[in-house]
Design a protein around this motif. Structure first.
Motif, PDB file in Angstrom:
ATOM      1  N   UNK A   1      -8.507  -3.000 -10.141  1.00 16.51           N
ATOM      2  CA  UNK A   1      -7.573  -2.209 -10.942  1.00 16.51           C
ATOM      3  C   UNK A   1      -6.277  -2.980 -11.182  1.00 16.51           C
ATOM      4  N   UNK A   2      -5.876  -3.785 -10.196  1.00 18.10           N
ATOM      5  CA  UNK A   2      -4.674  -4.609 -10.367  1.00 18.10           C
ATOM      6  C   UNK A   2      -4.990  -5.825 -11.233  1.00 18.10           C
ATOM      7  N   UNK A   3      -6.144  -6.473 -10.991  1.00 16.15           N
ATOM      8  CA  UNK A   3      -6.485  -7.646 -11.813  1.00 16.15           C
ATOM      9  C   UNK A   3      -6.548  -7.257 -13.292  1.00 16.15           C
ATOM     10  N   UNK A   4      -7.000  -6.024 -13.575  1.00 13.10           N
ATOM     11  CA  UNK A   4      -7.143  -5.595 -14.968  1.00 13.10           C
ATOM     12  C   UNK A   4      -5.808  -5.403 -15.678  1.00 13.10           C
ATOM     13  N   UNK A   5      -4.711  -5.392 -14.945  1.00 14.07           N
ATOM     14  CA  UNK A   5      -3.392  -5.318 -15.597  1.00 14.07           C
ATOM     15  C   UNK A   5      -2.964  -6.679 -16.151  1.00 14.07           C
ATOM     16  N   UNK A   6      -3.725  -7.725 -15.833  1.00 15.73           N
ATOM     17  CA  UNK A   6      -3.313  -9.080 -16.194  1.00 15.73           C
ATOM     18  C   UNK A   6      -2.455  -9.725 -15.135  1.00 15.73           C
ATOM     19  N   UNK A   7      -2.480  -9.150 -13.916  1.00 18.56           N
ATOM     20  CA  UNK A   7      -1.615  -9.590 -12.817  1.00 18.56           C
ATOM     21  C   UNK A   7      -1.740 -11.089 -12.559  1.00 18.56           C
TER      22      UNK A   7
ATOM     23  N   UNK B   1      -3.231 -13.651 -14.343  1.00 19.29           N
ATOM     24  CA  UNK B   1      -2.929 -14.553 -15.465  1.00 19.29           C
ATOM     25  C   UNK B   1      -1.453 -14.514 -15.829  1.00 19.29           C
ATOM     26  N   UNK B   2      -0.831 -13.351 -15.757  1.00 17.41           N
ATOM     27  CA  UNK B   2       0.575 -13.227 -16.134  1.00 17.41           C
ATOM     28  C   UNK B   2       1.502 -13.896 -15.128  1.00 17.41           C
ATOM     29  N   UNK B   3       1.137 -13.824 -13.864  1.00 18.13           N
ATOM     30  CA  UNK B   3       2.048 -14.274 -12.819  1.00 18.13           C
ATOM     31  C   UNK B   3       1.539 -15.500 -12.066  1.00 18.13           C
ATOM     32  N   UNK B   4       0.560 -16.186 -12.600  1.00 17.72           N
ATOM     33  CA  UNK B   4      -0.088 -17.290 -11.888  1.00 17.72           C
ATOM     34  C   UNK B   4       0.905 -18.338 -11.392  1.00 17.72           C
ATOM     35  N   UNK B   5       1.884 -18.677 -12.206  1.00 13.34           N
ATOM     36  CA  UNK B   5       2.819 -19.743 -11.836  1.00 13.34           C
ATOM     37  C   UNK B   5       3.757 -19.333 -10.705  1.00 13.34           C
ATOM     38  N   UNK B   6       3.820 -18.030 -10.394  1.00 13.55           N
ATOM     39  CA  UNK B   6       4.684 -17.551  -9.310  1.00 13.55           C
ATOM     40  C   UNK B   6       3.907 -17.184  -8.056  1.00 13.55           C
ATOM     41  N   UNK B   7       2.580 -17.120  -8.167  1.00 16.79           N
ATOM     42  CA  UNK B   7       1.756 -16.661  -7.053  1.00 16.79           C
ATOM     43  C   UNK B   7       1.348 -17.817  -6.142  1.00 16.79           C
ATOM     44  N   UNK B   8       1.651 -17.667  -4.843  1.00 20.16           N
ATOM     45  CA  UNK B   8       1.165 -18.625  -3.867  1.00 20.16           C
ATOM     46  C   UNK B   8      -0.185 -18.234  -3.319  1.00 20.16           C
ATOM     47  N   UNK B   9      -0.495 -16.932  -3.320  1.00 23.07           N
ATOM     48  CA  UNK B   9      -1.769 -16.429  -2.812  1.00 23.07           C
ATOM     49  C   UNK B   9      -1.947 -14.994  -3.275  1.00 23.07           C
ATOM     50  N   UNK B  10      -3.187 -14.530  -3.202  1.00 22.88           N
ATOM     51  CA  UNK B  10      -3.508 -13.125  -3.414  1.00 22.88           C
ATOM     52  C   UNK B  10      -3.771 -12.505  -2.047  1.00 22.88           C
ATOM     53  N   UNK B  11      -3.273 -11.289  -1.847  1.00 20.53           N
ATOM     54  CA  UNK B  11      -3.401 -10.679  -0.532  1.00 20.53           C
ATOM     55  C   UNK B  11      -3.816  -9.225  -0.597  1.00 20.53           C
ATOM     56  N   UNK B  12      -4.546  -8.793   0.426  1.00 22.76           N
ATOM     57  CA  UNK B  12      -4.914  -7.388   0.604  1.00 22.76           C
ATOM     58  C   UNK B  12      -4.713  -7.035   2.076  1.00 22.76           C
ATOM     59  N   UNK B  13      -4.758  -5.743   2.371  1.00 17.83           N
ATOM     60  CA  UNK B  13      -4.650  -5.262   3.749  1.00 17.83           C
ATOM     61  C   UNK B  13      -5.681  -4.164   3.929  1.00 17.83           C
ATOM     62  N   UNK B  14      -6.385  -4.193   5.041  1.00 17.54           N
ATOM     63  CA  UNK B  14      -7.424  -3.176   5.188  1.00 17.54           C
ATOM     64  C   UNK B  14      -7.800  -2.966   6.649  1.00 17.54           C
ATOM     65  N   UNK B  15      -8.030  -1.705   6.991  1.00 19.51           N
ATOM     66  CA  UNK B  15      -8.531  -1.309   8.303  1.00 19.51           C
ATOM     67  C   UNK B  15      -9.830  -0.531   8.094  1.00 19.51           C
ATOM     68  N   UNK B  16     -10.799  -0.666   8.999  1.00 25.28           N
ATOM     69  CA  UNK B  16     -12.064   0.035   8.795  1.00 25.28           C
ATOM     70  C   UNK B  16     -11.992   1.532   9.038  1.00 25.28           C
ATOM     71  N   UNK B  17     -10.973   1.995   9.757  1.00 20.33           N
ATOM     72  CA  UNK B  17     -10.871   3.407  10.108  1.00 20.33           C
ATOM     73  C   UNK B  17      -9.416   3.700  10.416  1.00 20.33           C
ATOM     74  N   UNK B  18      -9.102   4.952  10.800  1.00 16.40           N
ATOM     75  CA  UNK B  18      -7.738   5.287  11.189  1.00 16.40           C
ATOM     76  C   UNK B  18      -7.744   6.315  12.313  1.00 16.40           C
ATOM     77  N   UNK B  19      -6.691   6.274  13.108  1.00 11.56           N
ATOM     78  CA  UNK B  19      -6.507   7.237  14.196  1.00 11.56           C
ATOM     79  C   UNK B  19      -5.205   7.998  14.004  1.00 11.56           C
ATOM     80  N   UNK B  20      -4.845   8.220  12.749  1.00  7.64           N
ATOM     81  CA  UNK B  20      -3.542   8.818  12.420  1.00  7.64           C
ATOM     82  C   UNK B  20      -3.425  10.256  12.900  1.00  7.64           C
ATOM     83  N   UNK B  21      -4.514  11.011  12.842  1.00  8.64           N
ATOM     84  CA  UNK B  21      -4.442  12.417  13.246  1.00  8.64           C
ATOM     85  C   UNK B  21      -4.087  12.541  14.721  1.00  8.64           C
TER      86      UNK B  21
END
Length: 653
Positions: free
Chosen positions: A278-284, A286-306
């Motif tokens: 969904x972010x790549x489809x914004x042109x993220x 290609x538009x910002x390639x010269x400023x990007x050092x890396x692409x990053x995500x964050x993810x956990x398989x589950x949560x214990x928030x409750x």
């Protein structure tokens, strides 16, 4: 600086070691025999031990083959070249004064030792300082009482009750002082809670202070959760984030104090309400390639928030979710949503990084996140990310109130008699550093071993085009021995060596928290470590059958074995004997301590005390109490050295 520290440490090692840790929760000492329901201490030391899952029915085959190729060019599906720094750490910004040191002059010795273990094996260590607190952090010139960081506990937000921060440049000097001692490199974050009034002070100061030790800046932390957490208006979308990222680029472009313009990392999704596509489809990209050092995500398989924060969801039972972590499918499912993105990143010439991960968000699960099983899980998950062409991952570290920490310093009120607690997941980081090595040319492949059985995965590691190591897992707990594996390793196009070396990560059960060893060595249990492995190194030699081109490797249930296919592979990876360690050069407890000159103690046979004056040991109570000349001498030397880096350990009582 190092010669001075070495001389000072050598002169005082026999008398004093000390620690100062600030801003941690206090709690009553816990006992490991306490029932889980009655435990009221900090989560980091929770004694809960779960039941290991039963042997699966049907059970997997216990004898199977793993065939390697003599040349990497003959292997389909090898990863991109990987580094021994692949599995680094993410430290929540609000707890850096606990983990790194109280200020730029007082550095935590156990942290240095832990990083040195990894840097020696893998070349260097990548550490990201950030998390939810980075978006609400403000750089200021100074704080009251000379503190380097201050939390606004009145303004907490998010389900994790994250406090806004004020911090001074001393934080950055602390990081740089650490890098001057151990090869640690840093990722930081540009705060994005107010995109109309950007605060670029951290970029200006970090570039100047950290220099080449600075890897880059996150822009936004989990922006797909901003609306849910009340940090943006409802309806905030990937297009809004695209615009805010662009405003940061424009501000940096016009800022003469920021010279490096191409080290930004985004979009740093939690992969909650948005997908990366969904972010790549914004042109993220290609538009910002010269400023990007890396692409990053964050993810956990589950949560214990409750359970941790009382959210509306139903609290999850740790025993029920435990088995979710004890199979190869877990890591495969975790990377599956990103396989398209790792390919896109390669096409764009950008690294793809898991910027923050661990066993479960909101601190993990008791008995799961701090068990031997979590070490097997993180090892498998880390290797699966490497196989899937991630370029790195950061295991998250919180404070005393989480279960999943790779390492945790003792609470302030126990720092004079307790050491650090090393979690099982730290072993995974160290083993991956050893498995991938420091050539930066290791390529990883999932062997889909044993007919792709999810309880017995295996990976092959090729280095500089040749097979180097094999990693073998057994997730099953079975004390009878019936589930032990016997794996036949062979090489197509070459003959196996006459013998191989094997190092094992061992424990009696996936649920255990104690007696975890790597090649016979351990960091001990809660409050027992200064960051150095202890015990005798145990590397097994396995003779191979060169006539039949096979090496038979056993893997207990449970267990992990790393097979080194040559002496060179072992020599390159196993640098434990050359790990640089650090000693204390500061003392924080100068009363009610005993110090004895080592040479006197060595020749003493004791003597009568009838002619000696006795007095109180309470401070100021009696002038007759014997004075510690060693402590006084230390104070004089330390006073002369004020302003130098001081390495903080602990005082022996």
């Amino acid at each position: 600086m190092l010669p001075f520290l070495a001389i000072l440490a050598a002169g005082l090692a026999s008398s004093v070691r000390a620690v100062t840790v600030y801003s941690q929760q206090t709690f009553g000492a816990a006992t490991t025999s306490a029932a889980a329901a009655s435990y009221t201490g900090a989560a980091a030391y929770d004694p809960t031990v779960l039941n290991a899952p039963a042997v699966p029915n049907p059970a997997p085959a216990t004898q199977f083959s793993v065939q390697l190729q003599s040349q990497a060019s003959a292997v389909q599906g090898l990863s991109i070249p990987q580094s021994g720094s692949f599995l680094g750490f993410s430290i929540e910004m609000s707890v850096i004064n606990q983990i790194l040191g109280s200020n730029s002059s007082f550095v935590q010795v156990p942290f240095l030792n832990l990083m040195s273990n990894l840097a020696t094996r893998g070349g260097h260590v990548n550490v990201r300082v950030g998390g939810n607190t980075q978006d609400f952090a403000t750089l200021v010139d100074s704080l009251a009482d000379g503190k380097m960081m201050e939390k606004d506990l009145e303004g907490v937000s998010n389900p994790t009750q994250t406090p806004p921060l004020l911090f001074t440049p001393d934080v950055l000097y602390l990081m740089n002082n650490i890098s001057s001692l151990v090869n640690v490199r840093w990722y930081l974050g540009i705060p994005l809670n107010d995109s109309q009034n950007l605060r670029l002070g951290i970029a200006e100061a970090a570039e100047q202070i950290l220099g080449d030790n600075l890897l880059g800046f996150q822009v936004g932390n989990e922006p797909d959760l901003y609306a849910d957490h009340g940090h943006r208006a409802p309806g905030y979308s990937q297009f809004d984030y695209f615009g805010e990222f662009g405003s940061v680029i424009a501000a940096i472009a016009s800022n003469d104090q920021i010279l490096v313009k191409n080290n930004l990392i985004g979009p740093n999704l939690a992969t909650g309400d948005w997908t990366p596509e969904m972010v790549w489809d914004t042109g993220f990209i290609t538009s910002y390639s010269s400023s990007l050092g890396a692409l990053g995500v964050e993810h956990y398989p589950d949560n214990n928030c409750a359970a941790q924060f009382g959210t509306d969801a139903q609290a999850k039972d740790p025993q029920t979710v435990f088995s979710d972590y004890l199979n190869h499918t877990s890591g495969q499912l975790l990377v599956q949503p990103y396989l398209n993105s790792t390919g896109i990143a390669q096409g764009a010439g950008k690294p793809f990084i898991m910027f923050e991960t661990n066993s479960a968000s909101c601190g993990g699960f008791p008995g799961v996140s701090n068990s031997y099983g979590s070490a097997l899980w993180m090892l498998d998950y880390g290797m699966q990310m490497a196989h899937s062409n991630f370029s790195g991952a950061h295991v998250h570290i919180g404070g005393q109130n989480v279960y999943y920490n790779p390492f945790t310093p003792p609470p302030t009120n126990q720092s004079t008699f307790h050491q650090w607690t090393i979690g099982p997941i730290y072993y995974a980081s160290m083993i991956i550093a050893e498995a991938f090595g420091n050539s930066n040319q290791s390529q990883i492949i999932d062997m889909f071993a044993n007919d792709a059985n999810m309880y017995t995965p295996a990976y092959a590691i090729y280095d500089n085009g040749s097979p180097s190591k094999v990693a073998l897992f057994n997730y099953i707990t079975d004390s009878s021995g019936a589930s032990n594996l016997n794996v036949a390793v062979s090489i197509n196009g070459a003959t196996v060596p006459s013998s191989v070396k094997v190092k094992r990560l061992s424990a009696e059960s996936v649920s255990t928290k104690s007696n975890i060893t790597w090649a016979g060595q351990t960091f001990g249990g809660s409050f027992e470590s200064d960051g150095r492995l202890v015990g005798d190194l145990d590397i097994e030699t396995v003779n191979c059958d060169t006539g039949n081109n096979v090496c038979q490797i056993s893997v207990p249930a449970p267990g992990f074995a790393l097979v080194f296919l040559s002496d060179d592979a072992l020599t390159d990876a196993d640098q434990a004997s050359t790990v640089q360690t650090f000693s204390t050069t500061a003392v924080t407890k100068t009363v009610n301590t005993a110090t004895i000159d080592a040479s006197v103690l060595a020749t003493s046979n004791g003597h009568s005390g009838k002619d000696r004056k006795l007095g109180s040991t309470s401070k100021g109570s009696s002038s007759d109490a014997p004075r510690s000349t060693a402590t006084s001498a230390f104070a004089a030397v330390a006073a002369m050295a004020f302003g130098a880096i001081v390495l903080v350990g602990r005082t022996w009582m």
